[in-house]
Design a protein around this motif. Structure first.
Motif, short mmCIF file in Angstrom:
data_model
loop_
_atom_site.label_atom_id
_atom_site.label_comp_id
_atom_site.label_asym_id
_atom_site.label_seq_id
_atom_site.Cartn_x
_atom_site.Cartn_y
_atom_site.Cartn_z
N ALA A 141 0.75 -1.61 -0.28
CA ALA A 141 0.23 -0.08 -0.18
C ALA A 141 1.19 1.22 0.28
CB ALA A 141 -0.79 0.13 0.98
N ALA A 142 2.04 1.15 1.00
CA ALA A 142 2.92 2.30 1.17
C ALA A 142 3.28 2.65 -0.32
CB ALA A 142 3.75 2.69 1.66
N GLU A 143 4.02 1.45 -0.93
CA GLU A 143 4.68 1.47 -2.49
C GLU A 143 3.79 2.30 -3.23
OE1 GLU A 143 7.54 -0.79 -3.84
OE2 GLU A 143 6.70 -1.94 -2.97
N ALA A 144 1.89 1.75 -3.28
CA ALA A 144 1.00 2.36 -4.05
C ALA A 144 0.86 3.68 -4.03
CB ALA A 144 0.22 1.12 -4.66
N GLN A 145 0.62 3.61 -2.91
CA GLN A 145 0.25 5.65 -2.22
C GLN A 145 2.00 6.51 -2.91
OE1 GLN A 145 -1.91 5.30 1.29
NE2 GLN A 145 -2.66 3.58 1.07
N VAL A 150 4.16 6.59 -1.05
CA VAL A 150 4.56 6.88 0.41
C VAL A 150 5.85 6.59 0.80
CG1 VAL A 150 4.26 6.77 3.22
CG2 VAL A 150 2.23 7.19 1.63
N LEU A 159 -0.17 6.46 5.43
CA LEU A 159 0.15 6.12 4.57
C LEU A 159 -2.00 6.18 4.84
CD1 LEU A 159 -0.03 3.05 3.11
CD2 LEU A 159 0.11 2.22 5.26
N ALA A 160 -2.32 6.04 4.00
CA ALA A 160 -4.72 6.40 3.67
C ALA A 160 -4.90 4.24 4.07
CB ALA A 160 -4.96 6.45 2.31
N SER A 174 -4.84 0.21 2.11
CA SER A 174 -5.09 0.05 1.39
C SER A 174 -6.96 -1.01 1.52
CB SER A 174 -4.00 -1.38 0.71
OG SER A 174 -4.56 -2.13 1.37
#
Length: 186
Positions: free
Chosen positions: A75-79, A81, A95-96, A98
């Motif tokens: 999630a951090a990579e995709a966003q 972050v 982080l929002a 996933s």
């Protein structure tokens, strides 16, 4: 063919699986969460050079649960972050979450309902809460149930009201706060 069967702690174990280790037909291995250095090592192995601050942030969010480590990193990579700058991974921003991560945690929290759900939502908004406050709110029985479900833990401290209660995992609070409407949170 080697078979690996897993059962999440706190979840009911099917009789057929339990009989495998009770009858010594299979080995039972209880896994613990990874320590902070072990989590950092896994991050280094998977990604390469990761800044210590990013390692600490991943461990703080996941508390070493391997499944959460994987999902938080994804999630951090995709966003954007968790970003790679000059061949080194760095944590920037917040982080929002996933959909997959929220589904995993929501599944764990699904057991709580009614007043127990109210208790875990209160903890998500204002943790830690003192035992005396929880009892004054009439949520003592729900605290016991939440403890049995593996959702809460005691934090020994110097508070005059005795130990404080917090959610057992920081990601539980993140997911709950995202699910609670602003009016309900207030």
């Amino acid at each position: 063919v080697a078979v690996v069967a897993t059962v999440r702690s706190g979840e009911p174990c099917p009789d057929a699986v339990a009989s495998l280790w009770k009858e010594a037909l299979a080995d039972r291995v209880d896994l613990q969460a990874l320590s902070e250095p072990e989590t950092a090592s896994i991050l280094q192995d998977a990604l390469g050079d990761v800044e210590p601050a990013a390692q600490r942030r991943v461990w703080a969010l996941t508390r070493g649960v391997p499944l959460y480590v994987r999902e938080v990193v994804r999630a951090a990579e995709a966003q954007g972050v968790l970003v790679q700058v000059d061949q080194r991974w760095r944590w920037t921003g917040s982080l929002a979450g996933s959909d997959r991560l929220q589904e995993l945690i929501a599944g764990r929290l699904r057991e709580s309902a009614g007043e127990e759900r109210r208790l875990v939502e209160l903890l998500a908004i204002g943790e830690p809460l003192s035992m005396s406050l929880i009892e004054a709110l009439g949520l003592g029985p729900e605290l016991s149930t939440a403890d049995l479900h593996g959702l809460v833990a005691l934090q020994e401290g110097s508070e005059a009201d005795g130990p404080a209660v917090h959610l057992v995992h920081p990601l539980y609070g993140e997911v709950l706060r995202g699910e609670i409407s602003p009016v309900r949170a207030r």
